[in-house]
Design a protein around this motif. Structure first.
Motif, PDB file in Angstrom:
ATOM      1  N   ALA A   1      31.377 -47.164 177.270  1.00 44.20           N
ATOM      2  CA  ALA A   1      31.221 -47.248 178.711  1.00 44.20           C
ATOM      3  C   ALA A   1      32.517 -47.702 179.365  1.00 44.20           C
ATOM      4  CB  ALA A   1      30.083 -48.197 179.064  1.00 44.20           C
ATOM      5  N   MET A   2      33.171 -48.675 178.769  1.00 43.91           N
ATOM      6  CA  MET A   2      34.406 -49.199 179.358  1.00 43.91           C
ATOM      7  C   MET A   2      35.492 -48.134 179.408  1.00 43.91           C
ATOM      8  SD  MET A   2      34.401 -53.008 177.667  1.00 43.91           S
ATOM      9  CE  MET A   2      33.910 -52.433 176.042  1.00 43.91           C
ATOM     10  N   ALA A   3      35.664 -47.411 178.332  1.00 37.66           N
ATOM     11  CA  ALA A   3      36.696 -46.363 178.290  1.00 37.66           C
ATOM     12  C   ALA A   3      36.394 -45.263 179.301  1.00 37.66           C
ATOM     13  CB  ALA A   3      36.783 -45.773 176.881  1.00 37.66           C
ATOM     14  N   ARG A   4      35.121 -44.900 179.427  1.00 30.56           N
ATOM     15  CA  ARG A   4      34.752 -43.850 180.385  1.00 30.56           C
ATOM     16  C   ARG A   4      34.947 -44.318 181.831  1.00 30.56           C
ATOM     17  NH1 ARG A   4      34.684 -42.295 175.800  1.00 30.56           N
ATOM     18  NH2 ARG A   4      36.783 -41.895 176.445  1.00 30.56           N
ATOM     19  N   LEU A   5      34.680 -45.597 182.109  1.00 27.27           N
ATOM     20  CA  LEU A   5      34.930 -46.125 183.447  1.00 27.27           C
ATOM     21  C   LEU A   5      36.416 -46.096 183.765  1.00 27.27           C
ATOM     22  CD1 LEU A   5      32.519 -49.190 183.734  1.00 27.27           C
ATOM     23  CD2 LEU A   5      32.412 -47.046 185.011  1.00 27.27           C
ATOM     24  N   LEU A   6      37.241 -46.461 182.808  1.00 30.63           N
ATOM     25  CA  LEU A   6      38.693 -46.432 183.026  1.00 30.63           C
ATOM     26  C   LEU A   6      39.181 -45.000 183.249  1.00 30.63           C
ATOM     27  CD1 LEU A   6      39.728 -49.127 180.418  1.00 30.63           C
ATOM     28  CD2 LEU A   6      39.816 -49.337 182.916  1.00 30.63           C
ATOM     29  N   GLU A   7      38.629 -44.057 182.506  1.00 30.44           N
ATOM     30  CA  GLU A   7      38.984 -42.654 182.690  1.00 30.44           C
ATOM     31  C   GLU A   7      38.568 -42.161 184.076  1.00 30.44           C
ATOM     32  OE1 GLU A   7      38.295 -38.306 180.558  1.00 30.44           O
ATOM     33  OE2 GLU A   7      37.421 -40.099 179.653  1.00 30.44           O
ATOM     34  N   ALA A   8      37.380 -42.534 184.510  1.00 32.46           N
ATOM     35  CA  ALA A   8      36.904 -42.137 185.834  1.00 32.46           C
ATOM     36  C   ALA A   8      37.758 -42.773 186.930  1.00 32.46           C
ATOM     37  CB  ALA A   8      35.436 -42.520 186.001  1.00 32.46           C
ATOM     38  N   ALA A   9      38.168 -44.028 186.744  1.00 33.83           N
ATOM     39  CA  ALA A   9      39.024 -44.701 187.726  1.00 33.83           C
ATOM     40  C   ALA A   9      40.377 -43.995 187.833  1.00 33.83           C
ATOM     41  CB  ALA A   9      39.213 -46.165 187.347  1.00 33.83           C
ATOM     42  N   GLN A  10      40.917 -43.564 186.704  1.00 29.94           N
ATOM     43  CA  GLN A  10      42.182 -42.808 186.734  1.00 29.94           C
ATOM     44  C   GLN A  10      42.009 -41.511 187.505  1.00 29.94           C
ATOM     45  OE1 GLN A  10      43.163 -42.458 182.597  1.00 29.94           O
ATOM     46  NE2 GLN A  10      44.124 -44.468 182.520  1.00 29.94           N
ATOM     47  N   LYS A  37      29.857 -37.114 180.227  1.00 28.05           N
ATOM     48  CA  LYS A  37      28.573 -37.021 179.549  1.00 28.05           C
ATOM     49  C   LYS A  37      28.751 -36.437 178.146  1.00 28.05           C
ATOM     50  CE  LYS A  37      23.859 -35.502 179.998  1.00 28.05           C
ATOM     51  NZ  LYS A  37      22.836 -34.898 180.816  1.00 28.05           N
ATOM     52  N   LYS A  38      29.597 -35.426 178.039  1.00 25.32           N
ATOM     53  CA  LYS A  38      29.824 -34.789 176.737  1.00 25.32           C
ATOM     54  C   LYS A  38      30.461 -35.778 175.761  1.00 25.32           C
ATOM     55  CE  LYS A  38      31.123 -30.541 176.575  1.00 25.32           C
ATOM     56  NZ  LYS A  38      31.936 -29.319 176.695  1.00 25.32           N
ATOM     57  N   VAL A  39      31.429 -36.543 176.232  1.00 25.37           N
ATOM     58  CA  VAL A  39      32.120 -37.500 175.372  1.00 25.37           C
ATOM     59  C   VAL A  39      31.217 -38.683 175.047  1.00 25.37           C
ATOM     60  CG1 VAL A  39      34.046 -39.129 175.266  1.00 25.37           C
ATOM     61  CG2 VAL A  39      34.401 -36.859 176.202  1.00 25.37           C
ATOM     62  N   ASP A  42      24.446 -39.296 175.605  1.00 26.87           N
ATOM     63  CA  ASP A  42      23.396 -39.675 176.541  1.00 26.87           C
ATOM     64  C   ASP A  42      23.244 -41.186 176.601  1.00 26.87           C
ATOM     65  OD1 ASP A  42      21.983 -38.248 178.334  1.00 26.87           O
ATOM     66  OD2 ASP A  42      20.186 -38.057 177.122  1.00 26.87           O
ATOM     67  N   ARG A  43      24.314 -41.919 176.332  1.00 24.37           N
ATOM     68  CA  ARG A  43      24.226 -43.371 176.284  1.00 24.37           C
ATOM     69  C   ARG A  43      24.473 -44.044 177.634  1.00 24.37           C
ATOM     70  NH1 ARG A  43      28.059 -44.444 171.337  1.00 24.37           N
ATOM     71  NH2 ARG A  43      29.183 -42.851 172.454  1.00 24.37           N
ATOM     72  N   TYR A  44      25.353 -43.485 178.461  1.00 26.57           N
ATOM     73  CA  TYR A  44      25.659 -44.062 179.773  1.00 26.57           C
ATOM     74  C   TYR A  44      25.796 -42.952 180.802  1.00 26.57           C
ATOM     75  CZ  TYR A  44      26.755 -48.581 177.689  1.00 26.57           C
ATOM     76  OH  TYR A  44      26.670 -49.772 177.027  1.00 26.57           O
ATOM     77  N   GLU A  45      25.432 -43.269 182.033  1.00 27.46           N
ATOM     78  CA  GLU A  45      25.674 -42.359 183.143  1.00 27.46           C
ATOM     79  C   GLU A  45      26.692 -43.031 184.054  1.00 27.46           C
ATOM     80  OE1 GLU A  45      23.419 -40.093 186.798  1.00 27.46           O
ATOM     81  OE2 GLU A  45      22.272 -41.400 185.486  1.00 27.46           O
ATOM     82  N   ILE A  46      27.795 -42.338 184.340  1.00 33.10           N
ATOM     83  CA  ILE A  46      28.843 -42.868 185.203  1.00 33.10           C
ATOM     84  C   ILE A  46      28.608 -42.343 186.613  1.00 33.10           C
ATOM     85  CG2 ILE A  46      31.324 -43.087 185.583  1.00 33.10           C
ATOM     86  CD1 ILE A  46      30.443 -44.208 182.860  1.00 33.10           C
ATOM     87  N   LEU A  58      32.763 -47.939 190.480  1.00 28.60           N
ATOM     88  CA  LEU A  58      32.207 -47.070 189.444  1.00 28.60           C
ATOM     89  C   LEU A  58      31.185 -47.874 188.645  1.00 28.60           C
ATOM     90  CD1 LEU A  58      35.554 -45.529 188.230  1.00 28.60           C
ATOM     91  CD2 LEU A  58      33.774 -44.340 189.502  1.00 28.60           C
ATOM     92  N   ILE A  59      30.085 -47.236 188.292  1.00 29.94           N
ATOM     93  CA  ILE A  59      29.017 -47.911 187.559  1.00 29.94           C
ATOM     94  C   ILE A  59      28.664 -47.102 186.316  1.00 29.94           C
ATOM     95  CG2 ILE A  59      26.634 -48.752 187.656  1.00 29.94           C
ATOM     96  CD1 ILE A  59      26.981 -48.762 190.733  1.00 29.94           C
ATOM     97  N   ALA A  60      28.591 -47.791 185.181  1.00 23.47           N
ATOM     98  CA  ALA A  60      28.122 -47.184 183.934  1.00 23.47           C
ATOM     99  C   ALA A  60      26.744 -47.769 183.658  1.00 23.47           C
ATOM    100  CB  ALA A  60      29.069 -47.488 182.788  1.00 23.47           C
ATOM    101  N   THR A  61      25.730 -46.930 183.775  1.00 24.66           N
ATOM    102  CA  THR A  61      24.340 -47.365 183.578  1.00 24.66           C
ATOM    103  C   THR A  61      23.870 -46.893 182.209  1.00 24.66           C
ATOM    104  OG1 THR A  61      23.953 -47.140 185.955  1.00 24.66           O
ATOM    105  CG2 THR A  61      22.005 -47.245 184.528  1.00 24.66           C
ATOM    106  N   PRO A  62      23.405 -47.824 181.363  1.00 22.13           N
ATOM    107  CA  PRO A  62      22.947 -47.430 180.029  1.00 22.13           C
ATOM    108  C   PRO A  62      21.697 -46.566 180.091  1.00 22.13           C
ATOM    109  CG  PRO A  62      22.443 -49.736 180.432  1.00 22.13           C
ATOM    110  CD  PRO A  62      23.228 -49.248 181.610  1.00 22.13           C
ATOM    111  N   LYS A  63      21.615 -45.625 179.152  1.00 23.76           N
ATOM    112  CA  LYS A  63      20.475 -44.711 179.064  1.00 23.76           C
ATOM    113  C   LYS A  63      20.024 -44.590 177.623  1.00 23.76           C
ATOM    114  CE  LYS A  63      21.060 -40.729 180.862  1.00 23.76           C
ATOM    115  NZ  LYS A  63      21.579 -39.428 181.236  1.00 23.76           N
ATOM    116  N   GLY A  64      18.828 -44.094 177.443  1.00 20.94           N
ATOM    117  CA  GLY A  64      18.322 -43.792 176.106  1.00 20.94           C
ATOM    118  C   GLY A  64      18.410 -44.970 175.161  1.00 20.94           C
ATOM    119  N   ALA A  65      18.960 -44.718 173.989  1.00 22.06           N
ATOM    120  CA  ALA A  65      19.059 -45.749 172.956  1.00 22.06           C
ATOM    121  C   ALA A  65      19.907 -46.928 173.405  1.00 22.06           C
ATOM    122  CB  ALA A  65      19.630 -45.151 171.677  1.00 22.06           C
TER     123      ALA A  65
END
Length: 96
Positions: A1-10, A37-39, A42-46, A58-65
């Motif tokens: 989640a942290m890496a995806r948030l940083l990528e989205a912020a960039q 989502k692909k990377v 189904d664990r987090y939704e940004i 930016l928000i990373a919300t946990p999903k599924g498992a």
């Protein structure tokens, strides 16, 4: 989640450099959402919240498992402020 948030912020910063403002939630790149989502699977939704063109959160919300994660939602703002939705867990969650 942290890496995806940083990528989205960039991505948000690059978009603001090109247009002069941060993209609003409705304009948050579908391509980027699909890539995240692909990377991430189904664990987090940004998502983008509070985007007014001058700021964003930016928000990373946990999903599924991942929905039982002790850190719950991770957030990252345009100023670089990091947080989680569970009181008192910010350092523990972001500094893993």
């Amino acid at each position: 989640a942290m890496a995806r948030l940083l990528e989205a912020a960039q991505w948000m910063e690059r978009a603001a450099t090109a247009t002069g403002t941060y993209p609003l939630d409705a304009n948050f790149s579908t391509e980027l959402k699909d890539k995240l989502k692909k990377v991430e699977g189904d664990r987090y939704e940004i998502t983008v919240a509070s985007a007014d063109g001058a700021t964003f959160t930016l928000i990373a919300t946990p999903k599924g498992a991942q929905s039982g994660d002790k850190c719950n939602k991770f957030t990252l703002t345009n100023t670089g402020a990091k947080d989680v939705s569970v009181t008192g867990k910010k350092a523990e969650c972001w500094d893993k």
